[in-house]
Design an enzyme around this catalytic site. Structure first.
Site, PDB file in Angstrom:
ATOM      1  N   ALA A 112      -1.087 -20.789  19.798  1.00 56.98           N
ATOM      2  CA  ALA A 112       0.303 -21.051  20.179  1.00 56.98           C
ATOM      3  C   ALA A 112       0.937 -19.781  20.722  1.00 56.98           C
ATOM      4  O   ALA A 112       0.794 -18.708  20.131  1.00 56.98           O
ATOM      5  CB  ALA A 112       1.098 -21.538  18.977  1.00 56.98           C
ATOM      6  N   LEU A 145      -5.812   0.039   8.417  1.00 57.69           N
ATOM      7  CA  LEU A 145      -6.235   0.880   7.288  1.00 57.69           C
ATOM      8  C   LEU A 145      -6.212   0.042   6.001  1.00 57.69           C
ATOM      9  O   LEU A 145      -5.232  -0.646   5.739  1.00 57.69           O
ATOM     10  CB  LEU A 145      -5.298   2.082   7.109  1.00 57.69           C
ATOM     11  CG  LEU A 145      -5.322   3.150   8.197  1.00 57.69           C
ATOM     12  CD1 LEU A 145      -4.390   4.308   7.807  1.00 57.69           C
ATOM     13  CD2 LEU A 145      -6.722   3.678   8.423  1.00 57.69           C
ATOM     14  N   LYS A 187       8.015  -1.219   5.627  1.00 56.40           N
ATOM     15  CA  LYS A 187       6.660  -1.012   5.111  1.00 56.40           C
ATOM     16  C   LYS A 187       6.709  -0.466   3.684  1.00 56.40           C
ATOM     17  O   LYS A 187       5.919  -0.857   2.828  1.00 56.40           O
ATOM     18  CB  LYS A 187       5.888  -0.056   6.014  1.00 56.40           C
ATOM     19  CG  LYS A 187       5.566  -0.680   7.372  1.00 56.40           C
ATOM     20  CD  LYS A 187       4.976   0.347   8.315  1.00 56.40           C
ATOM     21  CE  LYS A 187       4.739  -0.282   9.693  1.00 56.40           C
ATOM     22  NZ  LYS A 187       4.512   0.731  10.726  1.00 56.40           N
ATOM     23  N   LYS A 189       5.415  -8.968   9.578  1.00 57.21           N
ATOM     24  CA  LYS A 189       5.887  -8.407   8.301  1.00 57.21           C
ATOM     25  C   LYS A 189       7.072  -9.170   7.715  1.00 57.21           C
ATOM     26  O   LYS A 189       7.486  -8.910   6.600  1.00 57.21           O
ATOM     27  CB  LYS A 189       6.383  -6.967   8.525  1.00 57.21           C
ATOM     28  CG  LYS A 189       5.317  -5.961   8.767  1.00 57.21           C
ATOM     29  CD  LYS A 189       5.879  -4.549   8.659  1.00 57.21           C
ATOM     30  CE  LYS A 189       6.381  -3.988   9.970  1.00 57.21           C
ATOM     31  NZ  LYS A 189       5.381  -3.794  11.015  1.00 57.21           N
ATOM     32  N   VAL A 209       1.072  -3.007   6.641  1.00 52.16           N
ATOM     33  CA  VAL A 209       1.268  -1.578   6.431  1.00 52.16           C
ATOM     34  C   VAL A 209       0.076  -0.853   7.034  1.00 52.16           C
ATOM     35  O   VAL A 209      -1.069  -1.172   6.708  1.00 52.16           O
ATOM     36  CB  VAL A 209       1.353  -1.250   4.921  1.00 52.16           C
ATOM     37  CG1 VAL A 209       1.438   0.260   4.709  1.00 52.16           C
ATOM     38  CG2 VAL A 209       2.529  -1.953   4.277  1.00 52.16           C
ATOM     39  N   ALA A 213      -1.492  -0.930   9.825  1.00 50.09           N
ATOM     40  CA  ALA A 213      -2.441  -1.738  10.610  1.00 50.09           C
ATOM     41  C   ALA A 213      -3.754  -1.963   9.863  1.00 50.09           C
ATOM     42  O   ALA A 213      -3.760  -2.454   8.744  1.00 50.09           O
ATOM     43  CB  ALA A 213      -2.672  -1.095  11.963  1.00 50.09           C
ATOM     44  N   GLU A 251       8.341   1.500  20.308  1.00 47.68           N
ATOM     45  CA  GLU A 251       8.791   0.152  20.648  1.00 47.68           C
ATOM     46  C   GLU A 251       9.453   0.246  22.024  1.00 47.68           C
ATOM     47  O   GLU A 251       9.836   1.348  22.440  1.00 47.68           O
ATOM     48  CB  GLU A 251       9.845  -0.321  19.621  1.00 47.68           C
ATOM     49  CG  GLU A 251       9.310  -0.535  18.212  1.00 47.68           C
ATOM     50  CD  GLU A 251       8.286  -1.646  18.140  1.00 47.68           C
ATOM     51  OE1 GLU A 251       8.506  -2.700  18.765  1.00 47.68           O
ATOM     52  OE2 GLU A 251       7.241  -1.445  17.494  1.00 47.68           O
ATOM     53  N   GLY A 308       3.248   5.201  25.349  1.00 52.81           N
ATOM     54  CA  GLY A 308       3.177   3.837  24.785  1.00 52.81           C
ATOM     55  C   GLY A 308       3.179   3.801  23.267  1.00 52.81           C
ATOM     56  O   GLY A 308       2.740   2.826  22.656  1.00 52.81           O
ATOM     57  N   VAL A 346      -1.823  -8.127  20.215  1.00 57.10           N
ATOM     58  CA  VAL A 346      -2.726  -8.194  19.062  1.00 57.10           C
ATOM     59  C   VAL A 346      -3.519  -9.508  19.090  1.00 57.10           C
ATOM     60  O   VAL A 346      -4.746  -9.517  18.949  1.00 57.10           O
ATOM     61  CB  VAL A 346      -1.931  -8.072  17.741  1.00 57.10           C
ATOM     62  CG1 VAL A 346      -2.844  -8.281  16.543  1.00 57.10           C
ATOM     63  CG2 VAL A 346      -1.264  -6.708  17.668  1.00 57.10           C
TER      64      VAL A 346
END
Ligand code: ADP
Ligand code: ASP
Ligand code: MG
Length: 828
Positions: A513, A622, A691, A588, A618, A620, A676, A673, A485
């Site tokens: 970092a 949206l 969430k 989160k 929650v 991503a 997790e 993909g 990300v």
């Protein structure tokens, strides 16, 4: 350039050179060059300050001696600085007869005086004036030597032509009317191209020296201009002119073309060290235009201070004044009592303390005012005496003093006609994380001032400058985590660079970092090679290194963008907010840890005027959190929430619906993909539960993670102890049961979905059979859906659907949050 041209008949020009123009030989040379430029067209009257730092040293010599210590060192240092310039000139082959003989004569006298002060333990004002004036005495003689050595016809004159109008030895006024004939006569006697005078002092009828106050040379120059009838006064400094703020503090301050006398007065009164406020009075009274210019860059036009300045649209400049104390009188006694303010002012006047600003609370319960810190003790003593009776009988609570304060002021005549200035001013100050202690606006509306803690003055002034004069909005990013990300986010920044610039947004990545390395750039990290730079220049880091970045780089309101999943960082958010950072979190962990921390975060956000944004916690990118918050703020009430909040489970349950066995569905989702690294993290339902917890807290429920009922996709016991490589085989044991559940649901026109549900204050995540035609029935293939049944959205609910995971949509959501952190200044 000839020395023979007759000066008479030319227009008069007064030029003042300040200490910063007279720091060394270079300064004297530059000043002499400036003077030379005007001798052909003007009869020039030059008024000089002391060599830079000399007045302060003489003052230190006196004060040290008064305290009974040896002030001789300071005196020697002052003379050493002066002699250094003389010897630099001598090594260039120039003689300085007047300056040298003055110095030789004064050196012995001054050291005897300083010794005498030490013995007496006191220094009468008269002697103080006599000592301090020698700085100007020397500089003015040296300038005559320099000009004469260059072949100009320059003569020295004392400022005995400026008779004091009162008996104040240290801060006297000049009787300009009485001065006029004396000045004219002197100019007649000194029939030269240039007349050089010392600034800062005049001589009374007994020929004794009276000072005109600190920075008094401006006043000397202004009085000379007024008394001689000069058409122009120039103040030569080490800056191009009057800036929109102190250029040492606000690096992007702009030089102003012009300011009115009143604006200059307000700006200087509250700390803009450009021209002394006192000097503006004689200039304004005679309407003499005054140029503020740079000795070291005389090609620049500088700032014109005059009576015909076009009105600034709103604000002309910002100033700040340090070394201020706020004194507050408080008590019921003040209510409705006539004449208290007058008594305060009277008491202060008796001890020659002037107030910088004064504010009476509307309840009349308190009266606050500011004085210079040097006057604080005197002021408090005088007030205790004046209000002795009231204090004794408790009519007045104690006299409250806050030291080390600063006044930050916004100045401009145009403010009178503009609305919302005060609001913008105060917002800018709070953006800097600064607390305002006192607010004052004069009825002339030329200025608004606030009192803040001394150390807050700089950030406050900077923030105000950005709000009123900034052409672009700064977004300073400290990115934590540069994997999927974070890396994508950096790419998006690069792609958006031009578009942001077009909207005057200046986005800079100041630090990145990873778990092992921190890269900090003084200005900004070049995003085209951030990986290489991390590799080359990244250093191991601790949280304290991150916390220190804001101060180290002098950033106003930078943002920590947390794209990690690190609990340690999440638990430092309060510290980050307290240290003046905004936080944008994809992580989160903070919102799902204990409720106390959840609250503490919101409090830190408010207390520091910072933002904590977490839209991507929650679904991503949206825009769910934002939507939910707006609904609630506008009075809607959530009745039921239901949603599919996991991309991987959305994919797996879609495949189940197509008749694919559970184990194969998981394998396929892994392959694509969608899961997790260990799919059990998805199958446990805990990610969805977290969430849902965030959503529940958003609507005001004080829940902990334990309060969420979680039915995992497969019983935990069935897969818990299995090696990861054997997981799919172990799941196969569940295939038949799932196929059966799917068939049973299908028989009723339903499909299985992994649903997060909030109803009647209860939260649950579990497998549900939902209507195929309902809002969740159509959600599959990794899509998320969030369904809000509310007071307003019923019977048809509001539905948000789309991808709720993936690097690009998550990064885009983070980017969106980041843009929301900036408070966009209006154009000035
Ligand atoms: P001098 O004694 O030569 O007149 P000062 O040291 O008194 O000079 O003042 C010059 C300094 O005032 C400048 O170097 C500048 O940093 C500072 N200053 C503060 N506010 C302003 C402002 N608004 N515009 C220009 N200079 C300012
Ligand atoms: N030298 C004096 C001072 O430092 C006067 C001046 O510079 O204007 O206050
Ligand atoms: Mg000065």
């Amino acid at each position: 350039m000839s020395t023979t041209s007759k000066p008479l008949g030319k227009p008069l020009l007064v030029q003042k050179f300040g200490g910063t123009s007279l720091a060394d030989l270079k300064g004297f040379d530059a000043s002499a060059k400036v003077i030379a430029q005007y001798v052909d067209d003007y009869r020039v009257i030059v008024v000089l300050s002391a060599v830079k730092g000399v007045t302060d040293l003489l003052l230190a010599a006196i004060d040290t001696s008064v305290a009974g210590q040896d002030g001789g060192e300071h005196l020697e240092e002052a003379i050493r600085r002066e002699r250094a310039i003389v010897s630099d000139l001598a090594s260039g082959g120039f003689e300085t007869p007047q300056a040298t003989s003055y110095l030789d004569e004064q050196e012995a006298v001054l050291s005897r005086m300083v010794e005498g002060i030490r013995l007496l333990g006191q220094c009468p004002d008269e002697t103080r004036a006599r000592i301090l004036a020698t700085g100007e005495g020397f500089a003015s003689r040296l300038m005559v030597d320099v000009l004469q050595a260059r072949g100009y016809d320059a003569l020295w004159s004392d400022t005995d032509v400026l008779p004091p109008a009162n008996e104040d030895w240290l801060d006297s006024l000049v009787d300009v009317e009485a001065a006029a004939p004396l000045v004219k006569a002197r100019l007649g006697e000194r029939d030269s191209q240039v007349v050089v005078l010392p600034g800062f002092y005049g001589r009374n009828a007994d020929n004794k020296i009276q000072l005109m106050g600190r920075n008094g040379t401006d006043y000397t120059a202004a009085c000379m201009a007024a008394a001689s009838g000069a058409g122009l006064c120039q103040i030569w400094k080490d800056v191009d002119g009057f800036f929109t703020a102190d250029p040492r503090i606000v690096t992007n301050a702009r030089c102003l073309d012009e300011v009115s006398y009143e604006e200059a007065m307000e700006l200087t009164y509250y700390g803009a060290n450009v021209i002394s406020a006192k000097a503006l009075m004689p200039l304004a009274a005679k309407d003499i235009p005054c140029q503020v210019r740079n000795t070291y860059d005389p090609s620049k036009p500088g700032t014109l201070v005059h009576g015909k300045a076009t009105r600034a649209e709103t604000v002309r400049g910002i100033s700040h004044l340090h070394g201020v104390s706020t004194i507050t009188l408080q008590g019921g006694f003040l209510r409705g009592r006539v004449g208290t303010a007058q008594r305060v002012m009277g008491a202060l006047a008796k001890v020659s303390v002037s107030t910088l600003l004064i504010v009476h609370s509307s309840s009349e319960y308190s009266l606050s005012f500011c004085v210079r810190q040097a006057d604080e003790e005197k002021a408090v003593r005088a007030l205790r005496e004046e209000f002795h009776f009231e204090l004794l009988h408790g009519l007045l609570e104690d006299i409250n003093v806050l030291s080390d304060r600063a006044v930050v002021s916004l100045v401009g005549e145009g403010m009178k006609h503009a609305r919302g200035i005060a609001a913008r001013f105060l917002t800018a100050i709070s953006t800097a994380g600064v607390n305002v202690e006192v607010i004052a606006q004069g009825s002339t509306e030329f200025s608004i001032s606030v009192v803040v803690r001394g150390e807050d003055a700089r950030p406050a002034a900077r923030s105000c400058h950005t709000a009123f004069f900034g052409r672009s909005t700064h977004i300073d990013v400290i990115l934590l985590g540069c994997g999927n990300v974070g890396g994508e986010l950096l790419d998006q920044f690069q792609r958006q660079e031009e578009a942001l610039a077009a909207h005057h947004m200046d986005l800079r990545v100041r630090a990145i970092a990873s778990s092992g390395k921190l890269l900090v750039a003084d200005d900004m990290i070049d995003l085209s090679d951030w990986r290489g730079a991390m590799e080359r220049d990244g250093k191991p880091w601790t949280l304290d290194d991150l916390l220190a970045i804001r101060m180290r780089l002098g950033l106003l309101s930078p943002t920590i963008v947390d794209c990690t999943t690190d609990a340690g960082i999440a638990h430092a958010y309060v510290r980050f907010l307290d240290a003046g950072f905004n936080i944008v979190a994809a992580n989160k962990k903070a919102n799902t840890s204990g409720f106390d921390y959840y609250r503490a975060l919101r409090e830190a956000e408010k207390r520091n005027f910072r933002k904590f944004l977490y839209e991507t916690n929650v679904a991503a990118g949206l825009p769910f959190i934002d939507t939910l918050q707006s609904l609630i703020r506008s009075g809607d009430e959530l009745v039921t929430f239901e949603g599919i909040l996991s991309g991987s489970l959305s994919m797996i349950f879609g495949l189940l619906q197509d008749g694919i066995p559970l184990s194969q569905a998981v394998a396929k989702a892994m392959e694509l993909g969608y899961t997790e690294p260990d799919p059990r993290d998805d199958l446990s339902g805990m990610d969805v539960a977290r969430k849902l917890l965030i959503i529940a807290r958003e609507v005001g429920l004080r829940l902990e993670l334990d309060d969420i009922a979680v039915e995992p996709v497969v019983p935990i016991g069935a897969v818990e102890h299995v090696e990861r490589s054997e997981l799919i085989d172990a799941l196969a044991a569940q295939d038949a049961a799932f196929a059966e559940r799917c068939a049973a649901a299908a028989a009723e026109g339903k499909v299985l979905r992994y649903v997060a549900r909030l109803e009647d204050g209860q939260c649950r995540v579990s497998i549900e059979a939902v209507d195929r035609a309902g809002p969740l029935g159509a959600i599959r293939d990794g899509e998320n859906a969030l369904v809000i049944h509310s007071r307003y959205y019923q019977p048809i609910p509001m539905v948000l659907r789309g991808y709720g995971a993936g690097a690009s949509v998550t990064a885009a959501g983070v980017f969106g949050d980041l843009l929301k952190t900036v408070w966009r200044p209006l154009d000035n």
